[in-house]
Design an enzyme around this catalytic site. Structure first.
Site, short mmCIF file in Angstrom:
data_model
loop_
_atom_site.label_atom_id
_atom_site.label_comp_id
_atom_site.label_asym_id
_atom_site.label_seq_id
_atom_site.Cartn_x
_atom_site.Cartn_y
_atom_site.Cartn_z
CG ASP A 108 -2.18 0.74 1.12
OD1 ASP A 108 -2.39 1.37 0.07
OD2 ASP A 108 -2.98 0.74 2.08
CG HIS A 109 -1.18 5.05 0.69
ND1 HIS A 109 -1.49 6.11 -0.11
CD2 HIS A 109 -2.35 4.45 1.00
CE1 HIS A 109 -2.80 6.16 -0.28
NE2 HIS A 109 -3.36 5.16 0.37
CG ASP A 143 0.44 8.44 -1.98
OD1 ASP A 143 0.46 9.45 -2.72
OD2 ASP A 143 -0.28 8.36 -0.97
CD GLU A 181 -5.09 3.66 4.73
OE1 GLU A 181 -6.01 2.86 4.69
OE2 GLU A 181 -4.43 4.00 3.74
CG HIS A 225 -7.06 6.91 3.54
ND1 HIS A 225 -5.96 7.63 3.19
CD2 HIS A 225 -7.13 5.89 2.66
CE1 HIS A 225 -5.38 7.07 2.13
NE2 HIS A 225 -6.08 6.01 1.79
CG HIS A 264 -6.50 4.72 -2.25
ND1 HIS A 264 -5.49 4.34 -1.42
CD2 HIS A 264 -6.15 4.30 -3.49
CE1 HIS A 264 -4.56 3.74 -2.12
NE2 HIS A 264 -4.92 3.69 -3.38
CG ASN A 286 -6.88 0.39 -1.39
OD1 ASN A 286 -6.90 -0.44 -2.31
ND2 ASN A 286 -5.89 1.24 -1.23
#
Ligand SMILES: [Zn+2]
Length: 361
Positions: A108-109, A143, A181, A225, A264, A286
């Site tokens: 992820d990110h 990201d 997040e 998020h 997201h 996500n």
């Protein structure tokens, strides 16, 4: 022809991921990407997808990966996050094919200051590629959306060039996902940055598409998020269709939805918002916050219901227990953790249902 006729069960990479995403777009569904922090949460997600007969994306965040390695390991120079994501990847690779479903293995990110984490995972991908002809992971996310656009695209392109020989997928973000997040807080982001213009998406397409087709874009359309009070968030999924048509026109493409888009901040969205986004070519959504809460719920309810039995190793008649037998079956982690897995299982299945991803094998 079903999905299992075109891609195998187990972790898939490269062209098989492309086949999966194309199949999802053609059949109007998207795949949930479930953030996992342990083998227990991985297994719960796999079990849920298997029983609904669906493909699945499992992903590790930077913090989730560090937790997977163990909080006792220092994360200096990203070592715990690198180790944990690799450990998680090997766990998923070991068990996924036994669940009989295709699984995309993703990280992820990864913001600029975390790039040593991505570098570490890419080294593991390259080593795995030497032995197996495919990368360890199916895909990673970079990201750099907090950086200026030119910088974001320039560095993303460099990383994509490193991924391309392995047909390793790269997800990138342009525009900002709001909220908070994994320690990244965009709660005070400029409101305009929460809606990516189509011109910016096209710039990304122009930079990456000459290198390889294995990329996806998380474009911001007001998504955040986390879960907030209703009314806090104004989602504009129609922007996603605008991006698709803008790229289609300016790149002179036939495909109805040329971009593989990622949603997201799916937690807390309405069924309708999710459906609309999927109809515009979103292939991945996500889910983190909602499955975290679901995992807790099972453990919490079990503990509250069996509170007495959990206060000592042997039942205590003087404290109101029914008998004085051992309480082992209550406090054995295989019991109370399993309750968390069961409630998380249900939430993963709900995400699948929201995304139209049921019986899609
Ligand atoms: Zn995200």
């Amino acid at each position: 022809m079903g999905l299992l006729d075109i891609v195998p069960a187990g972790v898939i990479t490269g062209d098989n991921v492309k086949k999966l995403f194309d199949y999802a777009q053609e059949h109007h569904f998207a795949i949930p990407a479930i953030n996992c922090t342990s083998s227990s949460t991985v297994n719960a997600a796999l079990e849920a997808a298997r029983d609904q007969k669906t493909p699945l994306i499992i992903q590790f965040s930077n913090g989730g990966a560090a937790f997977y390695a163990g909080k006792g390991i220092s994360n200096k120079d990203q070592q715990a996050s690198i180790l944990g994501s690799i450990a998680g990847a090997y766990h998923v690779r070991s068990v996924a094919k036994h669940y009989g479903i295709p699984v995309v293995l993703h990280s992820d990110h990864c913001a600029k200051e975390l790039l040593p984490w991505l570098d570490g995972m890419l080294s593991a991908d390259e080593a795995y590629f030497k032995d197996h002809g495919e990368p360890l992971f199916s895909s990673h996310m970079i990201d750099l959306s907090a950086d200026p656009k030119e910088e974001n695209i320039r560095i993303t392109k460099q990383y994509f060039e490193r991924c391309a020989p392995m047909k390793l997928w790269l997800e990138m973000e342009i525009g900002i996902t709001g909220g908070e997040e994994d320690g990244v807080n965009n709660e005070s982001a400029d409101k305009d940055a929460l809606y990516t213009p189509s011109e910016d998406v096209f710039e990304v397409y122009q930079a990456l598409s000459p290198i390889a087709p294995y990329f996806s874009i998380a474009a911001a359309f007001g998504n955040v998020h986390g879960v907030y009070k209703p009314g806090n968030v104004v989602l504009r999924p129609e922007l996603l269709e605008q991006h698709q048509q803008y790229v289609r026109k300016h790149a002179d493409l036939d495909k109805k939805h040329p971009l593989y888009l990622v949603f997201h901040g799916g937690s807390g969205s309405t069924e309708e918002e999710i459906k609309t986004a999927v109809s515009y070519g979103v292939v991945k959504m996500n889910v983190d916050t909602d499955t975290q809460y679901a995992y807790l719920a099972g453990v919490r309810d079990f503990v509250l219901e069996n509170k007495n039995r959990l206060m000592s190793q042997v039942g205590d008649l003087s404290k109101g227990d029914d008998d004085d037998t051992p309480n082992k079956k209550f406090y054995d982690p295989r019991n109370w953790i399993r309750h968390g897995e069961k409630t998380m299982y249900k939430r993963v299945q709900q995400a699948n249902t929201d995304l139209g991803n049921v019986n899609t094998l």
